[in-house]
Design a protein around this motif. Structure first.
Motif, PDB file in Angstrom:
ATOM      1  N   GLU A 226      77.747  34.843  14.658  1.00 34.03           N
ATOM      2  CA  GLU A 226      76.356  34.876  14.194  1.00 34.03           C
ATOM      3  C   GLU A 226      75.638  36.105  14.757  1.00 34.03           C
ATOM      4  OE1 GLU A 226      72.308  32.096  14.309  1.00 34.03           O
ATOM      5  OE2 GLU A 226      74.235  31.253  14.935  1.00 34.03           O
ATOM      6  N   LEU A 227      75.880  36.406  16.019  1.00 31.38           N
ATOM      7  CA  LEU A 227      75.276  37.575  16.647  1.00 31.38           C
ATOM      8  C   LEU A 227      75.719  38.856  15.951  1.00 31.38           C
ATOM      9  CD1 LEU A 227      73.707  38.901  19.072  1.00 31.38           C
ATOM     10  CD2 LEU A 227      75.901  38.892  20.285  1.00 31.38           C
TER      11      LEU A 227
ATOM     12  N   PRO B 146      68.072  44.703  14.455  1.00 29.31           N
ATOM     13  CA  PRO B 146      68.373  45.639  15.539  1.00 29.31           C
ATOM     14  C   PRO B 146      68.467  44.970  16.909  1.00 29.31           C
ATOM     15  CG  PRO B 146      66.698  46.551  14.080  1.00 29.31           C
ATOM     16  CD  PRO B 146      66.895  45.119  13.676  1.00 29.31           C
ATOM     17  N   ASP B 147      67.734  43.874  17.116  1.00 31.91           N
ATOM     18  CA  ASP B 147      67.799  43.191  18.405  1.00 31.91           C
ATOM     19  C   ASP B 147      69.213  42.688  18.685  1.00 31.91           C
ATOM     20  OD1 ASP B 147      65.129  43.653  18.903  1.00 31.91           O
ATOM     21  OD2 ASP B 147      64.468  41.684  18.200  1.00 31.91           O
ATOM     22  N   ASN B 148      69.909  42.265  17.639  1.00 30.54           N
ATOM     23  CA  ASN B 148      71.287  41.831  17.825  1.00 30.54           C
ATOM     24  C   ASN B 148      72.164  42.985  18.301  1.00 30.54           C
ATOM     25  OD1 ASN B 148      70.114  39.642  16.423  1.00 30.54           O
ATOM     26  ND2 ASN B 148      72.072  39.095  15.495  1.00 30.54           N
ATOM     27  N   ARG B 149      71.919  44.162  17.746  1.00 28.54           N
ATOM     28  CA  ARG B 149      72.703  45.328  18.171  1.00 28.54           C
ATOM     29  C   ARG B 149      72.439  45.635  19.646  1.00 28.54           C
ATOM     30  NH1 ARG B 149      73.249  49.382  12.944  1.00 28.54           N
ATOM     31  NH2 ARG B 149      72.603  47.890  11.360  1.00 28.54           N
TER      32      ARG B 149
ATOM     33  N   ILE C 209      75.630  43.409  26.460  1.00 25.12           N
ATOM     34  CA  ILE C 209      76.718  42.543  26.926  1.00 25.12           C
ATOM     35  C   ILE C 209      77.987  43.347  27.188  1.00 25.12           C
ATOM     36  CG2 ILE C 209      78.313  40.724  26.214  1.00 25.12           C
ATOM     37  CD1 ILE C 209      75.966  39.401  24.752  1.00 25.12           C
ATOM     38  N   THR C 210      78.311  44.264  26.284  1.00 26.23           N
ATOM     39  CA  THR C 210      79.583  44.983  26.392  1.00 26.23           C
ATOM     40  C   THR C 210      79.546  46.128  27.396  1.00 26.23           C
ATOM     41  OG1 THR C 210      79.006  46.350  24.469  1.00 26.23           O
ATOM     42  CG2 THR C 210      80.294  44.357  24.059  1.00 26.23           C
ATOM     43  N   THR C 211      78.422  46.326  28.056  1.00 30.74           N
ATOM     44  CA  THR C 211      78.348  47.280  29.161  1.00 30.74           C
ATOM     45  C   THR C 211      77.966  46.570  30.469  1.00 30.74           C
ATOM     46  OG1 THR C 211      76.097  47.877  28.459  1.00 30.74           O
ATOM     47  CG2 THR C 211      77.877  49.310  27.752  1.00 30.74           C
ATOM     48  N   GLY C 212      78.212  45.278  30.506  1.00 34.05           N
ATOM     49  CA  GLY C 212      78.034  44.523  31.740  1.00 34.05           C
ATOM     50  C   GLY C 212      76.603  44.269  32.140  1.00 34.05           C
ATOM     51  N   GLY C 213      75.655  44.484  31.229  1.00 30.96           N
ATOM     52  CA  GLY C 213      74.247  44.271  31.553  1.00 30.96           C
ATOM     53  C   GLY C 213      73.701  45.222  32.599  1.00 30.96           C
TER      54      GLY C 213
ATOM     55  N   VAL D  97      70.582  51.780  20.030  1.00 37.05           N
ATOM     56  CA  VAL D  97      70.223  50.951  18.878  1.00 37.05           C
ATOM     57  C   VAL D  97      69.566  51.793  17.791  1.00 37.05           C
ATOM     58  CG1 VAL D  97      68.737  49.084  18.079  1.00 37.05           C
ATOM     59  CG2 VAL D  97      70.035  48.826  20.206  1.00 37.05           C
ATOM     60  N   ARG D  98      68.669  52.688  18.174  1.00 37.77           N
ATOM     61  CA  ARG D  98      68.018  53.551  17.176  1.00 37.77           C
ATOM     62  C   ARG D  98      69.059  54.370  16.420  1.00 37.77           C
ATOM     63  NH1 ARG D  98      64.230  54.464  21.295  1.00 37.77           N
ATOM     64  NH2 ARG D  98      65.216  56.461  21.815  1.00 37.77           N
TER      65      ARG D  98
END
Length: 268
Positions: free
Chosen positions: A130-131, A139-142, A148-152, A163-164
């Motif tokens: 879904e995400l 864009p918020d999902n991106r 998440i994939t950079t460890g926060g 994102v832009r």
């Protein structure tokens, strides 16, 4: 939408070892921007491409599948007059380059996956699906995916910039269609056992396409596989650790300077 005669691309360097670099799902070829000025331009010539639906090919019509992407990569190699070449693919681009290898194994010298999606696809639990599926329009999902994939651990300004760029460089319909292909298609039987040397580079901070994922897929399928983990890096090594990435990748590509995958003299 418009027809596409050849993938938009830029060439860097004029060396004898030809390399085609393919971007991932959340960016166009500008994803490789942070590494371009420090590449070895005397040993290699890189063609950095935009896939259909991205960058200069944002409005290009297509099926937006990894198989189509592989056909486009081979068509570009033909246009450039490159009979043999190596391949680099980031994330989704890692799936595209494995498709390219499957389609023309005799033409590929070496492959490098930077946090590569496995050739078996990447099944996602319902919440994650879904995400990802919603990222085409939201864009918020991106931003969440990047975080998440950079460890926060990455600055908010960097996340916002990523994102832009992602929104500006991609067509939403194509973006959504690409997801079905790279996440859902399994073609690993077409590359399993390939003698082509294959390097996977992953970031320790990336929980999605981790070293464990590569050990269960990439490292099992390629008899001449290598795996390198970058310690202070997540999914976007070009941004997060550009110099470390260049060193690891170019050292691996340079190892093909004397012999090809069949043990004979390499051909530029």
């Amino acid at each position: 939408m418009t027809a596409l005669s050849v993938l938009p691309h830029t060439l860097h360097g004029d060396g004898p070892h030809k390399v085609i670099a393919v971007h991932g799902w959340l960016a166009d070829r500008s994803a490789y921007g942070p590494v371009l000025r420090d590449l070895d331009a005397e040993s290699f010539q890189y063609a950095v491409v935009d896939l259909r639906g991205y960058g200069e090919a944002r409005d290009a019509d297509g099926a937006y599948t990894t198989a189509e992407g592989a056909a486009d990569v081979l068509a570009l190699a033909d246009r450039l007059g490159w009979d043999r070449f190596s391949l680099i693919g980031h994330s989704m681009g890692g799936s595209v380059i494995q498709r390219t290898l499957a389609a023309a194994p005799q033409r590929v010298r070496r492959i490098v996956g930077v946090s590569p999606v496995p050739a078996s696809g990447l099944p996602l639990p319902p919440e994650q699906w879904e995400l990802f599926a919603g990222a085409a329009q939201n864009p918020d999902n991106r931003r969440v995916i990047h975080d998440i994939t950079t460890g926060g651990r990455r600055p908010a300004a960097w996340l916002d910039r990523m994102v832009r760029r992602s929104v500006e460089c991609s067509d939403a319909k194509a973006f959504r269609a690409w997801l079905d292909s790279w996440a859902g298609e399994d073609f690993h039987d077409r590359i399993e056992g390939s003698p082509v040397p294959a390097l996977a580079v992953v970031g320790v901070l990336d929980p999605a396409l981790s070293a464990d994922v590569q050990r269960a897929t990439w490292m099992r399928w390629f008899p001449r596989a290598e795996l390198v983990e970058l310690p202070s890096c997540g999914h976007y090594a070009m941004d997060e650790a550009p110099l470390d990435l260049i060193r690891v990748v170019e050292d691996f590509l340079r190892a093909d300077a004397d012999v090809d995958s069949e043990g004979g003299e390499a051909k530029a």
